[in-house]
Design a protein around this motif. Structure first.
Motif, PDB file in Angstrom:
ATOM      1  N   GLN A 286       0.837  -1.196   0.000  1.00 33.00           N
ATOM      2  CA  GLN A 286       0.000   0.000   0.000  1.00 33.00           C
ATOM      3  C   GLN A 286       0.873   1.248   0.000  1.00 33.00           C
ATOM      4  O   GLN A 286       1.759   1.401   0.851  1.00 33.00           O
ATOM      5  CB  GLN A 286      -0.930   0.010   1.203  1.00 33.00           C
ATOM      6  N   VAL A 287       0.622   2.114  -0.971  1.00 33.06           N
ATOM      7  CA  VAL A 287       1.359   3.373  -1.097  1.00 33.06           C
ATOM      8  C   VAL A 287       0.433   4.502  -0.678  1.00 33.06           C
ATOM      9  O   VAL A 287      -0.681   4.620  -1.199  1.00 33.06           O
ATOM     10  CB  VAL A 287       1.861   3.589  -2.536  1.00 33.06           C
ATOM     11  N   THR A 288       0.884   5.325   0.264  1.00 36.15           N
ATOM     12  CA  THR A 288       0.074   6.441   0.747  1.00 36.15           C
ATOM     13  C   THR A 288       0.543   7.748   0.114  1.00 36.15           C
ATOM     14  O   THR A 288       1.737   8.076   0.144  1.00 36.15           O
ATOM     15  CB  THR A 288       0.150   6.551   2.276  1.00 36.15           C
ATOM     16  N   ILE A 289      -0.411   8.479  -0.454  1.00 33.84           N
ATOM     17  CA  ILE A 289      -0.158   9.763  -1.094  1.00 33.84           C
ATOM     18  C   ILE A 289      -0.737  10.878  -0.223  1.00 33.84           C
ATOM     19  O   ILE A 289      -1.896  10.792   0.198  1.00 33.84           O
ATOM     20  CB  ILE A 289      -0.816   9.829  -2.491  1.00 33.84           C
ATOM     21  N   VAL A 290       0.055  11.894   0.064  1.00 36.36           N
ATOM     22  CA  VAL A 290      -0.417  13.069   0.794  1.00 36.36           C
ATOM     23  C   VAL A 290       0.049  14.312   0.040  1.00 36.36           C
ATOM     24  O   VAL A 290       1.227  14.420  -0.321  1.00 36.36           O
ATOM     25  CB  VAL A 290       0.124  13.103   2.242  1.00 36.36           C
ATOM     26  N   ILE A 294       4.217  11.026  -2.631  1.00 35.61           N
ATOM     27  CA  ILE A 294       4.302   9.749  -1.934  1.00 35.61           C
ATOM     28  C   ILE A 294       4.868   9.966  -0.548  1.00 35.61           C
ATOM     29  O   ILE A 294       5.969  10.504  -0.386  1.00 35.61           O
ATOM     30  CB  ILE A 294       5.175   8.754  -2.726  1.00 35.61           C
ATOM     31  N   GLN A 295       4.110   9.557   0.466  1.00 29.93           N
ATOM     32  CA  GLN A 295       4.519   9.755   1.849  1.00 29.93           C
ATOM     33  C   GLN A 295       5.134   8.502   2.444  1.00 29.93           C
ATOM     34  O   GLN A 295       6.156   8.550   3.143  1.00 29.93           O
ATOM     35  CB  GLN A 295       3.330  10.184   2.704  1.00 29.93           C
ATOM     36  N   SER A 296       4.525   7.332   2.186  1.00 27.79           N
ATOM     37  CA  SER A 296       4.999   6.107   2.833  1.00 27.79           C
ATOM     38  C   SER A 296       4.483   4.890   2.086  1.00 27.79           C
ATOM     39  O   SER A 296       3.608   4.986   1.217  1.00 27.79           O
ATOM     40  CB  SER A 296       4.512   6.052   4.287  1.00 27.79           C
ATOM     41  N   ILE A 297       5.052   3.731   2.447  1.00 26.18           N
ATOM     42  CA  ILE A 297       4.519   2.467   1.959  1.00 26.18           C
ATOM     43  C   ILE A 297       4.245   1.564   3.161  1.00 26.18           C
ATOM     44  O   ILE A 297       4.887   1.688   4.205  1.00 26.18           O
ATOM     45  CB  ILE A 297       5.460   1.767   0.960  1.00 26.18           C
ATOM     46  N   GLY A 337       9.059  -3.102  11.804  1.00 27.28           N
ATOM     47  CA  GLY A 337       8.438  -4.346  12.252  1.00 27.28           C
ATOM     48  C   GLY A 337       6.965  -4.447  11.932  1.00 27.28           C
ATOM     49  O   GLY A 337       6.414  -5.546  11.891  1.00 27.28           O
ATOM     50  N   LYS A 338       6.316  -3.310  11.677  1.00 27.94           N
ATOM     51  CA  LYS A 338       4.907  -3.313  11.313  1.00 27.94           C
ATOM     52  C   LYS A 338       4.700  -3.292   9.803  1.00 27.94           C
ATOM     53  O   LYS A 338       3.570  -3.342   9.328  1.00 27.94           O
ATOM     54  CB  LYS A 338       4.200  -2.117  11.961  1.00 27.94           C
ATOM     55  N   GLY A 339       5.811  -3.176   9.062  1.00 34.63           N
ATOM     56  CA  GLY A 339       5.719  -3.172   7.604  1.00 34.63           C
ATOM     57  C   GLY A 339       5.723  -1.806   6.984  1.00 34.63           C
ATOM     58  O   GLY A 339       5.522  -1.675   5.779  1.00 34.63           O
ATOM     59  N   PHE A 340       5.953  -0.748   7.773  1.00 35.55           N
ATOM     60  CA  PHE A 340       5.900   0.616   7.268  1.00 35.55           C
ATOM     61  C   PHE A 340       7.282   1.117   6.876  1.00 35.55           C
ATOM     62  O   PHE A 340       8.301   0.767   7.475  1.00 35.55           O
ATOM     63  CB  PHE A 340       5.314   1.562   8.311  1.00 35.55           C
ATOM     64  N   MET A 341       7.279   2.001   5.859  1.00 38.14           N
ATOM     65  CA  MET A 341       8.483   2.716   5.483  1.00 38.14           C
ATOM     66  C   MET A 341       8.103   4.127   5.082  1.00 38.14           C
ATOM     67  O   MET A 341       7.280   4.329   4.186  1.00 38.14           O
ATOM     68  CB  MET A 341       9.195   2.031   4.293  1.00 38.14           C
ATOM     69  N   GLU A 342       8.671   5.104   5.768  1.00 38.98           N
ATOM     70  CA  GLU A 342       8.439   6.510   5.395  1.00 38.98           C
ATOM     71  C   GLU A 342       9.286   6.829   4.162  1.00 38.98           C
ATOM     72  O   GLU A 342      10.449   6.452   4.070  1.00 38.98           O
ATOM     73  CB  GLU A 342       8.808   7.451   6.542  1.00 38.98           C
ATOM     74  N   ILE A 343       8.674   7.558   3.198  1.00 37.81           N
ATOM     75  CA  ILE A 343       9.387   7.944   1.990  1.00 37.81           C
ATOM     76  C   ILE A 343       9.810   9.401   2.071  1.00 37.81           C
ATOM     77  O   ILE A 343      10.958   9.754   1.843  1.00 37.81           O
ATOM     78  CB  ILE A 343       8.517   7.714   0.735  1.00 37.81           C
ATOM     79  N   ASN A 344       8.832  10.271   2.367  1.00 41.76           N
ATOM     80  CA  ASN A 344       9.127  11.711   2.474  1.00 41.76           C
ATOM     81  C   ASN A 344       8.682  12.229   3.830  1.00 41.76           C
ATOM     82  O   ASN A 344       7.778  11.709   4.424  1.00 41.76           O
ATOM     83  CB  ASN A 344       8.405  12.491   1.365  1.00 41.76           C
TER      84      ASN A 344
END
Length: 344
Positions: A286-290, A294-297, A337-344
């Motif tokens: 899941q890619v989150t757009i704000v 692109i904010q995070s995956i 550990g929760k599967g998140f990665m911040e992009i910006n």
């Protein structure tokens, strides 16, 4: 008169504040895009669907697809009840049209069709697939009645964000699969056509805020992308792509973030019968757009059991995330550990 002017000023101030608040809310609103890999309803899945219903393949993951804003899968099968097997192929996939109804009811919005199975049952099988997708209002890209339609792509607007999706394949069994001005088929992403592909990406970027390139490539059962896949992905991003979603190896490959843009080299199988253990490891990305960036995956690890993906929890989830990080280590990428990665 003085009271009227005061009331008018109060109204203007209140109305302006409401508008500013609404604009700020719209600017900060999140758009979540779910990406997943190879999807096919043939083989043993037909029996499971017949027994448990058309929503069976998605019944453990549709919660994610119904809550996001856009869901995109790679549909790797002809959807038809007719046609003949394309000759000289090891595997020919054919799925029942009711599978597409189940897919639509489970929250899938777009499928990519540029792959090495979309014409498994010939041109009639492809045309039936397109008609079935139209019937259930699922958008598609990468194949069509002619090249113009196949290469066009789709743009979908969600919460004021225009999202464009293009689909190309670097795995094509026969030259006769190529779409032309007079023949149905798919579009190629092989080296000779990369210039055409990047040109289309740049054109779409003028209209869309976010451009997603879906590309069928790589070597089956190999967990590491080759140099040519890496080069093509980066070239696509340099020309305007914001997300690259890869598939075909039938196993997961690593995630790279290049210039703030995620590359999923292989999303693996998703709805699929797999004989190999590695082929049952999959994920929803899941890619989150704000604010149109692109904010995070968020990686949601799953295990394919009896053809359908089931999200993992606890120790199994931790092990799956460790595996994804191991695959991504050469690219310097890591999810928590929760599967998140911040992009910006």
């Amino acid at each position: 008169m003085r009271k009227f002017i005061i009331l008018l000023l109060v109204f203007i101030i209140v109305f302006s504040n409401i508008c500013i608040a609404d604009e700020a809310k719209e600017e900060n609103e999140k758009v979540v895009i779910s990406l997943a890999g190879d999807t096919c309803f043939d083989g043993a899945l037909k029996k499971h669907i017949s027994k448990y219903g058309i929503n069976y393949p998605f019944d453990k993951v549709n919660c994610y697809f119904n809550e996001d804003d856009l869901t995109i899968l790679n549909l790797e099968t002809s959807v038809t009840t007719r046609g003949k097997k394309w000759p000289n192929k090891q595997f020919n996939f054919r799925s029942n049209p009711n599978s597409i109804k189940g897919m639509a009811e489970s929250g899938v919005d777009v499928v990519t069709l540029a792959n090495n199975h979309i014409l498994d049952y010939g041109y009639s099988g492809l045309m039936d697939t397109l008609k079935c997708l139209d019937k259930y209002n699922i958008k598609y890209t990468g194949a069509g009645k002619n090249k113009k339609e196949a290469i066009e792509g789709v743009i979908i607007e969600e919460k004021g964000v225009k999202i464009g999706i293009l689909s190309f394949s670097r795995v094509i069994p026969d030259m006769k699969w190529y779409a032309t001005s007079e023949r149905s088929g798919l579009v190629s992403g092989y080296d000779y056509y990369v210039g055409e592909m990047t040109k289309k990406i740049a054109e779409m970027k003028k209209e869309a805020d976010i451009v997603i390139l879906s590309i069928h490539w790589g070597v089956e059962r190999i967990t590491t992308p080759r140099k040519q896949e890496i080069n093509v992905a980066k070239k696509a991003i340099d020309c305007g792509a914001d997300i690259v979603m890869g598939h075909h190896p039938h196993v997961l490959q690593g995630i790279e973030v290049y210039n703030g843009k995620p590359i999923f080299y292989s999303l693996g199988n998703f709805i699929f019968n797999s004989a190999s253990k590695a082929g049952t490891n999959t994920m929803i990305s899941q890619v989150t757009i704000v604010d149109k960036e692109i904010q995070s995956i968020n990686v949601i690890p799953c295990k394919i059991i009896n053809g359908r993906p089931i999200p993992l929890e606890g120790k199994e989830k931790a092990e799956a995330i460790n595996n994804i990080n191991k695959l991504s280590k050469p690219f310097g990428s890591k999810v928590n550990g929760k599967g998140f990665m911040e992009i910006n």
